[in-house]
Design a protein around this motif. Structure first.
Motif, PDB file in Angstrom:
ATOM      1  N   ILE A   1      11.501  14.444  12.557  1.00 26.37           N
ATOM      2  CA  ILE A   1      11.048  14.132  11.215  1.00 26.37           C
ATOM      3  C   ILE A   1      11.156  15.402  10.378  1.00 26.37           C
ATOM      4  O   ILE A   1      10.647  16.436  10.801  1.00 26.37           O
ATOM      5  CB  ILE A   1       9.577  13.675  11.229  1.00 26.37           C
TER       6      ILE A   1
ATOM      7  N   GLU B   1      10.312  18.297   7.946  1.00 31.34           N
ATOM      8  CA  GLU B   1       9.015  18.829   7.535  1.00 31.34           C
ATOM      9  C   GLU B   1       8.693  18.434   6.101  1.00 31.34           C
ATOM     10  O   GLU B   1       7.530  18.171   5.756  1.00 31.34           O
ATOM     11  CB  GLU B   1       9.014  20.351   7.661  1.00 31.34           C
TER      12      GLU B   1
ATOM     13  N   ILE C   1       6.806  15.292   6.064  1.00 36.23           N
ATOM     14  CA  ILE C   1       5.386  15.429   6.409  1.00 36.23           C
ATOM     15  C   ILE C   1       4.582  15.909   5.210  1.00 36.23           C
ATOM     16  O   ILE C   1       3.500  15.390   4.904  1.00 36.23           O
ATOM     17  CB  ILE C   1       5.190  16.431   7.571  1.00 36.23           C
ATOM     18  N   ILE C   2       5.129  16.900   4.520  1.00 36.71           N
ATOM     19  CA  ILE C   2       4.443  17.407   3.328  1.00 36.71           C
ATOM     20  C   ILE C   2       4.228  16.274   2.334  1.00 36.71           C
ATOM     21  O   ILE C   2       3.137  16.100   1.790  1.00 36.71           O
ATOM     22  CB  ILE C   2       5.271  18.536   2.688  1.00 36.71           C
TER      23      ILE C   2
ATOM     24  N   SER D   1       1.530  13.780   3.311  1.00 37.58           N
ATOM     25  CA  SER D   1       0.209  14.316   3.015  1.00 37.58           C
ATOM     26  C   SER D   1      -0.129  14.112   1.542  1.00 37.58           C
ATOM     27  O   SER D   1      -1.250  13.723   1.193  1.00 37.58           O
ATOM     28  CB  SER D   1       0.186  15.801   3.385  1.00 37.58           C
TER      29      SER D   1
ATOM     30  N   VAL E   1      -2.481  20.690   3.023  1.00 42.12           N
ATOM     31  CA  VAL E   1      -1.185  20.247   3.529  1.00 42.12           C
ATOM     32  C   VAL E   1      -0.743  21.103   4.699  1.00 42.12           C
ATOM     33  O   VAL E   1      -0.257  20.600   5.711  1.00 42.12           O
ATOM     34  CB  VAL E   1      -0.114  20.283   2.419  1.00 42.12           C
TER      35      VAL E   1
ATOM     36  N   GLU F   1      -2.402  20.138   7.690  1.00 46.56           N
ATOM     37  CA  GLU F   1      -2.021  18.796   8.121  1.00 46.56           C
ATOM     38  C   GLU F   1      -0.652  18.755   8.788  1.00 46.56           C
ATOM     39  O   GLU F   1      -0.387  17.905   9.632  1.00 46.56           O
ATOM     40  CB  GLU F   1      -2.097  17.843   6.919  1.00 46.56           C
ATOM     41  N   ILE F   2       0.195  19.684   8.423  1.00 45.19           N
ATOM     42  CA  ILE F   2       1.471  19.778   9.124  1.00 45.19           C
ATOM     43  C   ILE F   2       1.208  20.166  10.574  1.00 45.19           C
ATOM     44  O   ILE F   2       1.829  19.645  11.505  1.00 45.19           O
ATOM     45  CB  ILE F   2       2.393  20.793   8.442  1.00 45.19           C
TER      46      ILE F   2
END
Lengths: 215, 215
Positions: free
Chosen positions: A6, A8, A11-12, A15, B196, B199-200
DNA sequence: GAGCCTTTGTGAATATAATAATTAGCTTTC
DNA sequence: GAAAGCTAATTATTATATTCACAAAGGCTC
């Protein structure tokens, strides 16, 4: 299990989406489309759907996404459906600010220990939490099963702290010291360099200026 | 002028390289190779050379780079060869920490104003700098020709602050509030979301764990 | 000064990510 | 209950970034 790489950046964004969903949920919104999420978070609708597609199908065609459902899916994906115990190393300005920072608590992070070795700081309290000397770090990490450590010490001291952390059960480190750290590969490491962020701005300002002046 | 699209990742790395060069310079190192820079900053040697190649030829083949020369080139590229005046909006924990943070001063940033509208904060001092009420923001920005503003207020208040800033001569905003801001396009915007980053880490920990348990 | 070593700079190849375009599916309306 | 209108999911395309590999160039040795 098909967690095949995935990005990054995804992911950011997840969030950010989750925080936006929490916001619109508080406003009573029940259903939301990818386009609306996109508008609210500053990305493209296609990007929103692509990001979500890595993890499954959460919406219904012709309708959109249930705000609450999607929110919880994202929370689960981000690993925020449990409380994470965090220790903060360094009780200077930054360490203090991070310890007091409400944004962490809001997202399920619990600060269980703050450490410093300045004699005038040890023993005083932050948010009802006593500042301990560095020697007690391992003990507290062990006792409270802390999984994440935040390094907020001066650059010169950062590597020594990292070495100590490497001997504990810590699983991840968030490093605010502007120094490249050497840590064993089983520990996740992430660096946040506050100056870098300002410097990206100055780079843009400086090169924009040189563009205008033609040189 | 051929500033044709420099990747942001490159800028971030240049900033890291420059800090590393400052460090080895203090240790007395005179010449350095791309491989050594790479080892010291955690990237690949080819990446280092590629990044530098966007801006010119700074090294000599068979030898490497002059530490001092390259350092100054990078400082110039990043726009850090001048002092930037910065104002900080919000004197809570984070705003206070950022105002006191030595890392900014080190890189040529000068905080010229701190603003808040909590009555108990106004009038007190941070680092010899008086905290002013928000109403005086425009006046100070104008007087001190501040070009960069750092937003460190709660999420709910962030957009209002951004609106006010949009009416000043501010050129760039660094936003620490976890909220997507709407600002006119002539102002550079950059967001730093502290949660964030945590959370990563938790995403990585959570998915690693689910990998181990096979589901 | 010829040959060897080292390290840069760069064009090509590969990998990665973002965007656009298409297909599929649910709802509502008449 | 067929058709129109949305919107998610998926595939294809384009763009971007990183790595690789090697030629060019400086320094060193004998």
């Amino acid at each position: 299990m098909k967690t095949l790489k995935i990005p990054e950046a995804t992911i950011i964004r997840l969030s950010v989406y989750s925080r936006y969903l929490a916001q619109v949920d508080r406003q009573g919104v029940v259903t939301i489309s990818s386009g609306q999420i996109a508008a609210g978070t500053g990305v493209s609708p296609a990007q929103v759907r692509k990001d979500l597609a890595y993890f499954g199908e959460f919406g219904t065609r012709g309708v959109g996404y249930s705000v609450k459902d999607l929110y919880w899916h994202l929370i689960k994906i981000l690993g925020l459906n449990t409380i994470w115990s965090v220790v903060i190393i360094g009780a200077g300005n930054l360490g203090t600010a991070l310890t007091m920072y409400g944004g962490f608590r809001e997202r399920g992070f619990k600060v269980v220990g703050v450490f410093d070795n300045a004699p005038d700081k040890i023993g005083s309290y932050l948010n009802g939490l006593e500042i301990y000397p560095m020697e007690r770090m391992k003990e507290v990490i062990d006792r409270d099963k802390a999984q994440i450590a935040i390094i907020a010490v001066p650059a010169e001291a950062a590597q020594a702290v990292a070495d100590e952390l490497a001997e504990t059960e810590i699983k991840a480190i968030l490093n605010f010291a502007p120094r490249v750290l050497n840590i064993p590969s089983h520990i996740e490491l992430r660096n946040v360099d506050l100056s870098v962020n300002l410097e990206i701005l100055t780079f843009n300002l400086a090169s924009r200026r040189s563009l205008k002046t033609g040189k």
